[in-house]
Design an enzyme around this catalytic site. Structure first.
Site, short mmCIF file in Angstrom:
data_model
loop_
_atom_site.label_atom_id
_atom_site.label_comp_id
_atom_site.label_asym_id
_atom_site.label_seq_id
_atom_site.Cartn_x
_atom_site.Cartn_y
_atom_site.Cartn_z
N SER A 64 0.89 -1.24 -0.01
CA SER A 64 -0.14 0.22 -0.17
C SER A 64 0.83 1.24 -0.07
CB SER A 64 -0.86 0.04 1.26
OG SER A 64 -1.85 -0.96 1.15
N VAL A 260 1.19 -3.75 3.75
CA VAL A 260 1.25 -5.22 4.46
C VAL A 260 2.51 -5.86 4.24
CG1 VAL A 260 -1.40 -5.53 4.63
CG2 VAL A 260 -0.29 -6.15 2.70
O1 DON Z 1 -4.80 -4.99 -1.91
C1 DON Z 1 -4.36 -5.31 -0.92
O2 DON Z 1 -4.95 -5.94 -0.07
C2 DON Z 1 -2.64 -5.51 -0.76
N1 DON Z 1 -2.22 -5.48 -2.34
C3 DON Z 1 -2.38 -4.11 -0.19
C4 DON Z 1 -2.76 -3.79 1.07
C5 DON Z 1 -2.03 -3.08 2.06
O3 DON Z 1 -0.60 -2.94 2.04
C6 DON Z 1 -2.62 -2.41 3.40
N2 DON Z 1 -1.64 -1.79 4.20
N3 DON Z 1 -1.64 -1.83 5.28
#
Ligand code: DON
Length: 306
Positions: A64, A260
């Site tokens: 993210s 994440v």
């Molecule tokens: O779309 C998603 O769920 C992941 N590619 C990115 C989510 C994410 O990084 C949330 N962050 N903390």
């Protein structure tokens, strides 16, 4: 003058008891394979000096954190018009939540939750069509002053195969006519941007323009206007950690954005950008040790915006 090498060693020592308190992201299978016991941190100053601890060359999936780059590009192109499609309020909800989106007619709360980032990626797709991902990657290479940055194909495919919530989000947004391009094209670009691999040095450099009114202090290149840099920092402060944004602001007191993959980037206005990596996450999907390390940094140095 802060003794940064000593400070970083102190932080590294103090976070040790927290290993094993968090959990590596497992809803994207390829991400669950990383060694959980990693910690690295880089402080990047305007004059090119940097200080670090841990393996600062270890690249990880930025996830993210990529939302900062796509929002920057979309804001640069569309200006205030962008806010007709994505709002600028904290969501108070998890990053992949669907509920609010229905109540609010397919207008995501902000560009840093998944729904909002999918809309900004769609807005870029309207401009760059098939080369949208290359455009995003080139922008990241430019702000990081590093041509070697790539995405990880295995993580990309893992997200494509398991991204049920993101598919639900994009379909829901499309039903409200807030996605203007084919769903497959937009979601592929979104997953690819999440799969970009960077280390703490590259990420800290890449955000320096946000600490310096929109100008990259290492190259003097104007990336965005001063006013837009202010807005991006404000949104990082209020929305950069989803439903833990208040907690991050309270503990760290800096604009920041997490992913994440375990990375967090934080901006110290007029001074530096900091990136920390540690893949074990707290219950809201933010690096547990990364948050603690940044809290220790601002507590020990007094370098917060408050
Ligand atoms: O779309 C998603 O769920 C992941 N590619 C990115 C989510 C994410 O990084 C949330 N962050 N903390």
């Amino acid at each position: 003058m802060v003794n940064y090498p000593l400070l970083l060693k102190e932080i590294e020592k103090e976070i040790q008891p927290l290993f094993s308190k968090g959990k590596v992201a497992n809803y994207i299978p390829a991400l669950s394979k990383v060694d959980p016991k990693q910690f690295s941190m880089t402080i990047q100053l305007f004059d090119g000096t940097s200080y670090g601890v841990g393996n600062q060359n270890k690249a990880f999936s930025i996830q993210s954190i990529s939302k900062v780059f796509t929002f920057t590009l979309a804001l640069k192109h569309y200006g205030k018009e962008l806010y007709q499609r994505v709002n600028h309020e904290p969501s108070g909800n998890p990053f992949n939540s669907l509920v609010q989106l229905e109540y609010e007619n397919g207008i995501p709360r902000n560009p840093f939750i998944n729904a909002g980032a999918i809309v900004t990626t769609d807005s870029l797709t309207s401009i760059h069509k098939d080369s949208t991902f290359e455009h995003i990657l080139n922008f990241i290479k430019k702000t990081s002053n590093d041509e070697s940055i790539v995405y990880d194909n295995e993580i990309f495919h893992s997200e494509m195969a398991n991204g049920y919530r993101n598919m639900a989000l994009i379909n829901m947004i499309k039903s409200f006519n807030n996605i203007h391009n084919p769903i497959d094209d937009v979601i592929k670009t979104y997953f690819k941007q999440c799969s970009i691999m960077m280390n703490t040095q590259q990420l800290a450099q890449s955000m320096l323009f946000l600490a310096n009114h929109g100008i990259n202090p290492l190259t003097n290149e104007v990336i965005i206007t001063e006013s837009q840099a202010k807005r991006i920092n404000s949104l990082m402060l209020t929305c950069g950690h989803y439903d833990a944004s208040g907690d991050f602001a309270y503990k760290v007191g800096l604009p920041g954005k997490s992913g994440v993959g375990g990375g967090i980037v934080a901006v110290v206005p007029q001074k530096m950008a900091i990136c920390v990596y540690s893949p074990q996450l707290n219950s809201q999907g933010n690096s547990l040790i990364g948050t603690k390390a940044l809290e220790l940094f601002t507590t020990k140095t007094g370098l917060s915006i408050f």
